[in-house]
Motif scaffolding. Structure first.
Motif, PDB file in Angstrom:
ATOM      1  N   GLY A  39       9.118  24.908   0.794  1.00 55.04           N
ATOM      2  CA  GLY A  39       9.351  23.757  -0.130  1.00 55.04           C
ATOM      3  C   GLY A  39       8.661  22.449   0.170  1.00 55.04           C
ATOM      4  N   GLY A  40       8.883  21.516  -0.692  1.00 55.75           N
ATOM      5  CA  GLY A  40       8.589  20.114  -0.227  1.00 55.75           C
ATOM      6  C   GLY A  40       7.489  19.494  -0.988  1.00 55.75           C
ATOM      7  N   HIS A  41       7.005  18.702  -0.479  1.00 51.77           N
ATOM      8  CA  HIS A  41       5.798  17.823  -1.337  1.00 51.77           C
ATOM      9  C   HIS A  41       4.096  18.225  -0.969  1.00 51.77           C
ATOM     10  CE1 HIS A  41       9.107  15.092  -2.588  1.00 51.77           C
ATOM     11  NE2 HIS A  41       9.459  15.326  -1.336  1.00 51.77           N
ATOM     12  N   ILE A  42       3.317  17.585  -1.980  1.00 46.53           N
ATOM     13  CA  ILE A  42       1.852  17.937  -1.334  1.00 46.53           C
ATOM     14  C   ILE A  42       1.369  16.416  -0.774  1.00 46.53           C
ATOM     15  CG2 ILE A  42       1.396  19.324  -3.493  1.00 46.53           C
ATOM     16  CD1 ILE A  42      -0.003  16.944  -4.683  1.00 46.53           C
ATOM     17  N   ALA A  43       2.330  15.731  -0.453  1.00 47.11           N
ATOM     18  CA  ALA A  43       1.813  14.404   0.184  1.00 47.11           C
ATOM     19  C   ALA A  43       3.077  13.744   1.021  1.00 47.11           C
ATOM     20  CB  ALA A  43       1.199  13.498  -0.694  1.00 47.11           C
ATOM     21  N   SER A  44       2.651  12.990   1.869  1.00 46.46           N
ATOM     22  CA  SER A  44       3.815  12.206   2.605  1.00 46.46           C
ATOM     23  C   SER A  44       3.213  10.751   2.762  1.00 46.46           C
ATOM     24  CB  SER A  44       3.747  13.012   4.130  1.00 46.46           C
ATOM     25  OG  SER A  44       4.967  12.241   4.694  1.00 46.46           O
ATOM     26  N   ALA A  45       3.681  10.184   3.826  1.00 48.11           N
ATOM     27  CA  ALA A  45       3.225   8.633   3.798  1.00 48.11           C
ATOM     28  C   ALA A  45       3.887   8.250   5.378  1.00 48.11           C
ATOM     29  CB  ALA A  45       4.184   7.622   2.733  1.00 48.11           C
ATOM     30  N   ALA A  61       2.088  10.881  -7.320  1.00 50.55           N
ATOM     31  CA  ALA A  61       3.038  11.590  -8.141  1.00 50.55           C
ATOM     32  C   ALA A  61       3.915  12.497  -7.437  1.00 50.55           C
ATOM     33  CB  ALA A  61       2.414  12.414  -9.138  1.00 50.55           C
ATOM     34  N   ASP A  62       3.689  13.054  -6.351  1.00 46.08           N
ATOM     35  CA  ASP A  62       4.672  13.916  -5.525  1.00 46.08           C
ATOM     36  C   ASP A  62       4.756  13.375  -4.185  1.00 46.08           C
ATOM     37  OD1 ASP A  62       6.139  15.974  -5.048  1.00 46.08           O
ATOM     38  OD2 ASP A  62       4.456  17.498  -4.615  1.00 46.08           O
ATOM     39  N   SER A  63       4.734  12.014  -3.700  1.00 45.32           N
ATOM     40  CA  SER A  63       5.398  11.503  -2.480  1.00 45.32           C
ATOM     41  C   SER A  63       6.569  11.437  -2.402  1.00 45.32           C
ATOM     42  CB  SER A  63       4.493  10.267  -2.250  1.00 45.32           C
ATOM     43  OG  SER A  63       4.468   9.743  -1.025  1.00 45.32           O
ATOM     44  N   PRO A  64       7.061  11.683  -1.042  1.00 43.33           N
ATOM     45  CA  PRO A  64       8.458  11.548  -0.823  1.00 43.33           C
ATOM     46  C   PRO A  64       9.189   9.992  -0.572  1.00 43.33           C
ATOM     47  CG  PRO A  64       7.265  12.086   1.305  1.00 43.33           C
ATOM     48  CD  PRO A  64       6.433  12.178   0.043  1.00 43.33           C
ATOM     49  N   THR A  65      10.366   9.805  -0.520  1.00 43.34           N
ATOM     50  CA  THR A  65      10.932   8.650  -0.402  1.00 43.34           C
ATOM     51  C   THR A  65      11.143   8.448   0.998  1.00 43.34           C
ATOM     52  OG1 THR A  65      11.602   8.419  -2.800  1.00 43.34           O
ATOM     53  CG2 THR A  65      12.550   6.929  -1.231  1.00 43.34           C
ATOM     54  N   PHE A  66      11.083   7.219   1.660  1.00 48.43           N
ATOM     55  CA  PHE A  66      11.571   6.827   2.945  1.00 48.43           C
ATOM     56  C   PHE A  66      12.454   5.883   3.051  1.00 48.43           C
ATOM     57  CE2 PHE A  66      10.820   4.340   6.933  1.00 48.43           C
ATOM     58  CZ  PHE A  66      11.452   5.169   7.772  1.00 48.43           C
ATOM     59  N   ASP A  79       1.038  -1.045  -0.082  1.00 48.69           N
ATOM     60  CA  ASP A  79      -0.011   0.001   0.072  1.00 48.69           C
ATOM     61  C   ASP A  79       0.792   1.255   0.066  1.00 48.69           C
ATOM     62  OD1 ASP A  79      -1.933   2.018   0.523  1.00 48.69           O
ATOM     63  OD2 ASP A  79      -3.042   0.883   2.131  1.00 48.69           O
ATOM     64  N   THR A  80       0.671   2.183  -0.790  1.00 49.51           N
ATOM     65  CA  THR A  80       1.352   3.371  -0.782  1.00 49.51           C
ATOM     66  C   THR A  80       1.262   4.297   0.380  1.00 49.51           C
ATOM     67  OG1 THR A  80      -0.324   4.204  -2.117  1.00 49.51           O
ATOM     68  CG2 THR A  80       1.702   3.689  -3.246  1.00 49.51           C
ATOM     69  N   CYS A  81       0.043   3.950   1.246  1.00 54.10           N
ATOM     70  CA  CYS A  81       0.118   4.483   2.387  1.00 54.10           C
ATOM     71  C   CYS A  81       0.138   6.059   2.346  1.00 54.10           C
ATOM     72  CB  CYS A  81       1.033   4.123   3.566  1.00 54.10           C
ATOM     73  SG  CYS A  81       0.853   2.328   3.855  1.00 54.10           S
ATOM     74  N   LEU A  82      -0.512   6.878   1.580  1.00 50.51           N
ATOM     75  CA  LEU A  82      -0.501   8.215   1.150  1.00 50.51           C
ATOM     76  C   LEU A  82      -0.999   9.224   2.290  1.00 50.51           C
ATOM     77  CD1 LEU A  82      -1.259   8.040  -2.711  1.00 50.51           C
ATOM     78  CD2 LEU A  82       1.168   8.531  -1.583  1.00 50.51           C
TER      79      LEU A  82
END
Length: 444
Positions: A315-321, A396-401, A160-163
């Motif tokens: 700055g940054g993303h519009i989403a996280s996880a 499309a704009d989720s960060p990498t953990f 699951d992308t867990c957005l």
């Protein structure tokens, strides 16, 4: 699911936490420890033993195994056997049975917070089949491989992308004339402070309970801002301007009432805050819809909506996880090839990913599926909206953990000082530096 078990599940489903095992426990293990010695099953009847913490995976794999068995020219005739228990307990059992030389599963689901345990001491390398060749055809289309990689090799597939998105009470926002499209966190914090002063309500929460919960809330925002705990090589990058900024933002939010401080983001105080309308927005992953809202405030159906996160002005993303579960296949067992085929068909094909969404609500991990018309038209019954209007741009704009086997050491070093900052007792910059220094001192 009881209240206690639900809280345990939610904590374990978060992005951090979980103990570590001393290195070298499987030093003597080879192929025999995983059931070697019996001939590999290359076709025909095969029984797979799958260990998982979530009944959603039981339903998904049961259905997919049936489809593969019934398909014309199907290679395997699957019989599925499931063991359902807490993820950390299952990993502990897998490691002990691996060391004993018998009794390991064919497949296991490992919550992202527990995966550092198998990164330690070469455990994952010794027990799991590497998946790089399996994913090669869809490698560029696949999301969230970094958390389940060890020394550059992939050993589990994310379910699951867990957005993480912003959940908000649409009725309360309209009543208080709060625009649903506020662009930045800084603007929302100003609005939230004024709202709290006027009504006592809050537009988000922080946890003041256990270290895992405290740091989970922080990590969501830190990843969104463009920071993180580790880089791709597993090096600590916590001590950064982004980390200080996010922690200061959270502390100021608590002081102004924009954010409510709760000991447990999933327990009774949180449920009470939802029920009495004190908490009318929160940052949480997609799975919070079912496990957080529907489980605790079913009567608020149709009142909650989701949107992408406001961006930080810097700055940054519009989403996280936050959260996730990776499925791994045990190597050198009679059923290894059959398990790899089941995993491939369930996780690396559009049909399998759609099945996972239908059976358990698991968001696709193939980027291309976020343009699928069946998904785009899906309306969530509880939220009353087309959720992929939000999830598609989020994916499309989720960060990498990135993970590290010493993640739990970092959480223990960070939780206490962070709590002091949230309570207004310690500057954010001091907390970040202290945590980084304590982590290194304790072997990180």
């Amino acid at each position: 699911m009881t209240d206690v078990s639900r809280r345990v599940f939610l904590r374990r489903s978060g992005a951090v936490g979980g103990g570590l095992l001393a290195a070298g426990v499987l030093a003597a293990c080879g192929g025999e420890s995983n059931g070697g010695g019996s001939a590999p099953v290359s076709s025909g009847k095969v029984e797979l033993n799958v260990w998982t913490h979530d009944p959603g995976y039981v339903k998904t794999f049961t259905e997919q195994a049936k489809r593969l068995t019934d398909a014309p020219g199907g290679r395997y005739d699957y019989t599925m056997k499931f063991t359902n228990a807490d993820s950390e307990a299952l990993v502990t059992r897998m490691i002990s049975t691996g060391a004993a030389g018998r009794g390991t599963p064919d497949m296991i689901g490992i919550v992202i917070s527990v995966f550092p345990r198998v990164m330690s001491g070469g455990i994952g390398k010794q027990l799991f089949a590497p998946l790089d060749d399996l994913v090669t055809p869809v490698k560029d289309d696949l999301l969230r491989t970094a958390p389940y990689s060890i020394d550059g090799t992939l050993y589990a597939l994310e379910s699951d992308t867990c957005l993480s998105v912003l959940y908000y009470r649409e009725d309360e926002w309209k009543k208080n004339k709060i625009p649903a499209d506020i662009a930045t966190w800084e603007e929302l914090a100003e609005v939230g402070a004024k709202l709290h002063e006027k009504t006592g309500q809050s537009l988000g929460m922080v946890s003041t309970g256990d270290n895992t919960s405290i740091t989970n809330q922080f990590l969501q925002l830190l990843l969104q801002r463009g920071g993180g705990y580790y880089d791709e090589g597993g090096n600590l990058v916590l001590d950064s301007p982004e980390a200080v900024e996010v922690l200061e933002f959270m502390a100021k939010g608590v002081q102004s009432g924009f954010l409510i401080a709760l000991p447990d983001p999933y327990g009774a105080p949180n449920t009470a805050a939802l029920k009495n309308g004190k908490l009318i927005a929160t940052v949480m992953p997609n799975w919070y819809n079912v496990y957080g809202l529907q489980a605790n405030v079913p009567e608020q159906k149709g009142k909650w909506k989701i949107r992408n996160l406001p961006k930080f002005a810097g700055g940054g993303h519009i989403a996280s996880a936050m959260g996730g579960t990776g499925f791994a296949v045990l190597k050198d067992k009679p059923g290894t090839a059959a398990a790899l085929e089941l995993l491939k068909q369930t996780y690396l094909t559009p049909e399998g990913q759609l099945l996972r969404f239908q059976m358990g609500g698991f968001l696709p991990t193939l980027k291309s599926l976020y343009k699928d018309q069946k998904l785009l038209s899906t309306e969530d019954a509880y939220l009353g909206q087309r959720v992929f209007d939000v999830y598609t741009p989020a994916a499309a704009d989720s960060p990498t953990f990135y993970q590290n086997e010493k993640l739990n050491t970092l959480i223990e070093a960070l939780g206490g000082p962070m709590l002091e900052t949230l309570q207004g007792k310690k500057p954010a910059a001091q907390t970040i530096k202290e945590a980084a220094a304590a982590y290194k001192k304790n072997g990180g």
